[in-house]
Design a protein around this motif. Sequence first.
Motif, PDB file in Angstrom:
ATOM      1  N   GLN A  57       6.816 -21.060 -23.025  1.00  0.00           N
ATOM      2  CA  GLN A  57       6.258 -22.405 -22.916  1.00  0.00           C
ATOM      3  C   GLN A  57       7.031 -23.392 -23.778  1.00  0.00           C
ATOM      4  N   ILE A  58       7.432 -22.975 -24.967  1.00  0.00           N
ATOM      5  CA  ILE A  58       8.222 -23.867 -25.834  1.00  0.00           C
ATOM      6  C   ILE A  58       9.571 -24.158 -25.182  1.00  0.00           C
ATOM      7  N   ALA A  59      10.176 -23.150 -24.584  1.00  0.00           N
ATOM      8  CA  ALA A  59      11.460 -23.377 -23.909  1.00  0.00           C
ATOM      9  C   ALA A  59      11.294 -24.340 -22.738  1.00  0.00           C
ATOM     10  N   LEU A  60      10.227 -24.177 -21.957  1.00  0.00           N
ATOM     11  CA  LEU A  60       9.996 -25.088 -20.834  1.00  0.00           C
ATOM     12  C   LEU A  60       9.741 -26.514 -21.309  1.00  0.00           C
ATOM     13  N   ARG A  61       8.910 -26.662 -22.311  1.00  0.00           N
ATOM     14  CA  ARG A  61       8.569 -28.001 -22.794  1.00  0.00           C
ATOM     15  C   ARG A  61       9.727 -28.652 -23.542  1.00  0.00           C
ATOM     16  N   SER A  62      10.552 -27.851 -24.221  1.00  0.00           N
ATOM     17  CA  SER A  62      11.711 -28.420 -24.912  1.00  0.00           C
ATOM     18  C   SER A  62      12.774 -28.875 -23.920  1.00  0.00           C
ATOM     19  N   ALA A  63      12.833 -28.223 -22.760  1.00  0.00           N
ATOM     20  CA  ALA A  63      13.796 -28.641 -21.737  1.00  0.00           C
ATOM     21  C   ALA A  63      13.445 -30.016 -21.185  1.00  0.00           C
ATOM     22  N   VAL A  64      12.148 -30.348 -21.184  1.00  0.00           N
ATOM     23  CA  VAL A  64      11.709 -31.659 -20.693  1.00  0.00           C
ATOM     24  C   VAL A  64      12.030 -32.747 -21.712  1.00  0.00           C
ATOM     25  N   LEU A  65      11.993 -32.404 -22.997  1.00  0.00           N
ATOM     26  CA  LEU A  65      12.285 -33.349 -24.069  1.00  0.00           C
ATOM     27  C   LEU A  65      13.568 -32.930 -24.782  1.00  0.00           C
ATOM     28  N   PRO A  66      14.742 -33.194 -24.214  1.00  0.00           N
ATOM     29  CA  PRO A  66      15.993 -32.661 -24.773  1.00  0.00           C
ATOM     30  C   PRO A  66      16.445 -33.340 -26.066  1.00  0.00           C
ATOM     31  N   GLY A  67      15.890 -34.463 -26.441  1.00  0.00           N
ATOM     32  CA  GLY A  67      16.376 -35.201 -27.599  1.00  0.00           C
ATOM     33  C   GLY A  67      15.960 -34.616 -28.934  1.00  0.00           C
ATOM     34  N   GLN A  68      15.015 -33.719 -28.990  1.00  0.00           N
ATOM     35  CA  GLN A  68      14.517 -33.189 -30.256  1.00  0.00           C
ATOM     36  C   GLN A  68      15.355 -32.008 -30.721  1.00  0.00           C
ATOM     37  N   GLU A  69      15.386 -31.818 -32.065  1.00  0.00           N
ATOM     38  CA  GLU A  69      16.091 -30.660 -32.628  1.00  0.00           C
ATOM     39  C   GLU A  69      15.260 -29.394 -32.462  1.00  0.00           C
ATOM     40  N   GLY A  70      13.986 -29.472 -32.834  1.00  0.00           N
ATOM     41  CA  GLY A  70      13.103 -28.319 -32.730  1.00  0.00           C
ATOM     42  C   GLY A  70      12.013 -28.599 -31.729  1.00  0.00           C
ATOM     43  N   PRO A  71      11.130 -27.640 -31.525  1.00  0.00           N
ATOM     44  CA  PRO A  71      10.087 -27.847 -30.519  1.00  0.00           C
ATOM     45  C   PRO A  71       9.083 -28.925 -30.917  1.00  0.00           C
ATOM     46  N   GLY A  72       8.878 -29.164 -32.184  1.00  0.00           N
ATOM     47  CA  GLY A  72       7.905 -30.153 -32.605  1.00  0.00           C
ATOM     48  C   GLY A  72       6.492 -29.596 -32.580  1.00  0.00           C
ATOM     49  N   ARG A  73       5.646 -30.203 -33.355  1.00  0.00           N
ATOM     50  CA  ARG A  73       4.271 -29.704 -33.509  1.00  0.00           C
ATOM     51  C   ARG A  73       3.461 -29.850 -32.222  1.00  0.00           C
TER      52      ARG A  73
END
Length: 86
Positions: A57-73
């Motif tokens: 889920q973190i990988a899927l959601r991080s792919a939608v928001l590519p600008g962040q370094e980490g997954p974020g809270r």
Amino acid sequence: MTDHDHNGSPLSPREMVRAHAYPLLALVSSLSLVAMALLQIPTAVRNHRYNRCIDHQIALRSAVLPGQEGPGRLVYLKAVAHCEGR
């Protein structure tokens, strides 16, 4: 048929209990350790699947928001909510 000590004299009832108690206790403790290990398997499988779900889920959601370094809270909390079925 009675047990004898090294000198060939018969053992007293107390000595017989001492002679047979150790192997019996060793067997009981070994069986209990094996049972406890087997009972841990379902929990380990569930936790492994939960951790895989979170990572996916973190990988899927991080792919939608590519600008962040980490997954974020917020991404992590959304992943937890999804994997817990909320």
